[in-house]
Design a protein around this motif. Sequence first.
Motif, short mmCIF file in Angstrom:
data_model
loop_
_atom_site.label_atom_id
_atom_site.label_comp_id
_atom_site.label_asym_id
_atom_site.label_seq_id
_atom_site.Cartn_x
_atom_site.Cartn_y
_atom_site.Cartn_z
N GLN A 175 0.85 -1.18 0.00
CA GLN A 175 0.00 0.00 0.00
C GLN A 175 0.89 1.24 0.00
N LEU A 176 0.33 2.35 -0.49
CA LEU A 176 1.05 3.60 -0.49
C LEU A 176 0.34 4.58 0.41
N GLY A 229 -10.19 5.31 -10.68
CA GLY A 229 -9.07 4.53 -11.21
C GLY A 229 -8.88 3.21 -10.49
N PHE A 230 -7.74 2.58 -10.76
CA PHE A 230 -7.37 1.30 -10.14
C PHE A 230 -6.90 1.50 -8.71
N ALA A 231 -6.93 0.41 -7.93
CA ALA A 231 -6.32 0.44 -6.60
C ALA A 231 -4.82 0.70 -6.72
N SER A 232 -4.20 0.17 -7.76
CA SER A 232 -2.75 0.31 -7.91
C SER A 232 -2.32 1.70 -8.35
N THR A 249 -19.36 5.41 -11.59
CA THR A 249 -20.24 5.08 -12.72
C THR A 249 -20.63 3.61 -12.72
N HIS A 250 -19.71 2.74 -12.30
CA HIS A 250 -20.02 1.32 -12.13
C HIS A 250 -18.89 0.70 -11.32
N ASN A 251 -19.13 -0.49 -10.81
CA ASN A 251 -18.26 -1.04 -9.77
C ASN A 251 -17.17 -1.97 -10.30
N HIS A 252 -16.56 -1.61 -11.41
CA HIS A 252 -15.39 -2.34 -11.90
C HIS A 252 -14.12 -1.75 -11.28
N SER A 253 -13.08 -2.57 -11.20
CA SER A 253 -11.88 -2.19 -10.46
C SER A 253 -11.17 -0.97 -11.03
N ASP A 254 -11.32 -0.69 -12.33
CA ASP A 254 -10.65 0.46 -12.94
C ASP A 254 -11.44 1.75 -12.76
N HIS A 255 -12.55 1.67 -12.02
CA HIS A 255 -13.36 2.85 -11.74
C HIS A 255 -13.56 3.08 -10.24
N ILE A 256 -13.61 2.01 -9.47
CA ILE A 256 -13.83 2.13 -8.03
C ILE A 256 -12.58 1.80 -7.22
N GLY A 257 -11.54 1.28 -7.89
CA GLY A 257 -10.38 0.73 -7.19
C GLY A 257 -9.69 1.66 -6.22
N GLY A 258 -9.57 2.96 -6.55
CA GLY A 258 -8.83 3.89 -5.71
C GLY A 258 -9.63 4.53 -4.60
N LEU A 259 -10.94 4.25 -4.54
CA LEU A 259 -11.80 4.97 -3.60
C LEU A 259 -11.54 4.60 -2.14
N SER A 260 -11.31 3.32 -1.86
CA SER A 260 -11.07 2.91 -0.47
C SER A 260 -9.90 3.69 0.12
N TYR A 261 -8.85 3.85 -0.67
CA TYR A 261 -7.67 4.56 -0.18
C TYR A 261 -8.00 6.02 0.14
#
Length: 482
Positions: free
Chosen positions: A58-59, A172-175, A201-213
């Motif tokens: 994680q960063l 964006g992505f989590a990464s 917009t939808h729950n794919h990893s390239d759209h929701i991935g960075g939100l948790s951080y």
Amino acid sequence: MNKKLRWLLIILLVLVILDGSYLYIKKSKNRALAEQKELVENKDIDDEEDNEEISNYQLVNLIVGQTSKLQYDFLANTLSEVKFTSQNSSIASVDDEGKITGISPGTTTITLEYTGGKLEFYITVNDSYASNVSTNNTKIHFISLHRPEGTFKGCDAILLESNGKYGLVDTGFASTRASLYNYLMQFATNEILKLDFVLITHNHSDHIGGLSYLLEQNNIKVGTLYINKYYKNDISAKLLSSDKQTNYKTYTSENNKKYVTQNQQRYNNVISLMKQRHQNDTTNFNIHYLTAKDDVRRSDGGLKNFKLGNYYIKLYNTRQQLKSSKIDYNGFDSGNCLNEYCRNADGNVNTVVAKVTSNVNGINHTALLTGDLSYSLLLGVTKAAGKVDVFKMPHHGYLTVNKVRGTTKTNIRNSLKNSIGSKTIVVVTNKASTFSQRTTMGMLYITKTLGKTPYYTGGNNGTDGKTIVIDFAKTNLNVEYN
């Protein structure tokens, strides 16, 4: 003309007609094969794009004196014998419970060792965050996101800025979360960034991935999260072939199960973090599900529009696409769904599209943010939205391969020409080199038929992409870079 010559001419004419028909059929067949090949090629890209691993690192970004709690609960329900160590405690310190404190500017690594493995946290400590805050700007930022090693991969994160207010469409992505965080912090005030809303917009990893951080950071405040409810059925096997058994095999594969589990985990983390914030501050934090009812899949759609500064934001495709059966469109049983109603096999068909309209001192502009909506469904949206000044190509310029039965060349062209005019700026959240060896139908229509040169968040020279900024306060729009 004698009889023999007449017959000879007739025979020649018949041969010419037959030869022309053969060439036409052959050309049509080749064109159909090329389009089918394109669907297959884009299918490969789409699977690769969505199938992102959850990394073992994680960063974390801090400023001097700031504290933050490291997040590691997702590793297991219970962890025993955990141990935290800081590579350089003069830059960032850590206690036995994972609470870190920024001590001085620099970078270091904090390692969490636990039974069965370890997790690394890469820490950056800054003196203070730079600020580009302005109370006058009305701009859209298509953010170019990169992974820690510098590589770029197509994903969406779009910042709306107006009169000192900010809203974020996708993350964006989590990464790429550190890249997103660092860009957003340019707009912090007193080292705090307030996002009036985040729209997923939808729950794919390239759209929701960075939100948790973002939600884990104490110095980022999110007023309202606009999101569709998500269940494991929303992401399943891609349409790989017309053979149902092949599709079923892919759907039940370990790789697909892992993918579904990871996306469910990302969504659960986001909702949990927002609820935690809401419990602490019921005034400033809220979750707004975009459907009319939280727990019923058959819905006409809930929220239709809202405002941010000089922006008026209208949402399309908020009605969830459903099937009145447990059997999805690929023809195999997708398992138990809520109330025995399922969505289609891929979440892209439920992408929410945002039309963003600005009014700055009588200057009006519009942008259409299409997410990953498939062209067959985008056709109705662009017909309703009409011509716009800025158009984001759907699905990072790829063909949206779900629901391909409705994806035809005519639908693609019509869905694009409905909203793209002679002065429309076309933005692709990808890099140009992605399309150098692929004549993707949508991109081909933009570049060849319309003669437009799109702008790429991935940049025109490899991975050194730049964020695309468009100032909506100007009468004549042009692209700036940040």
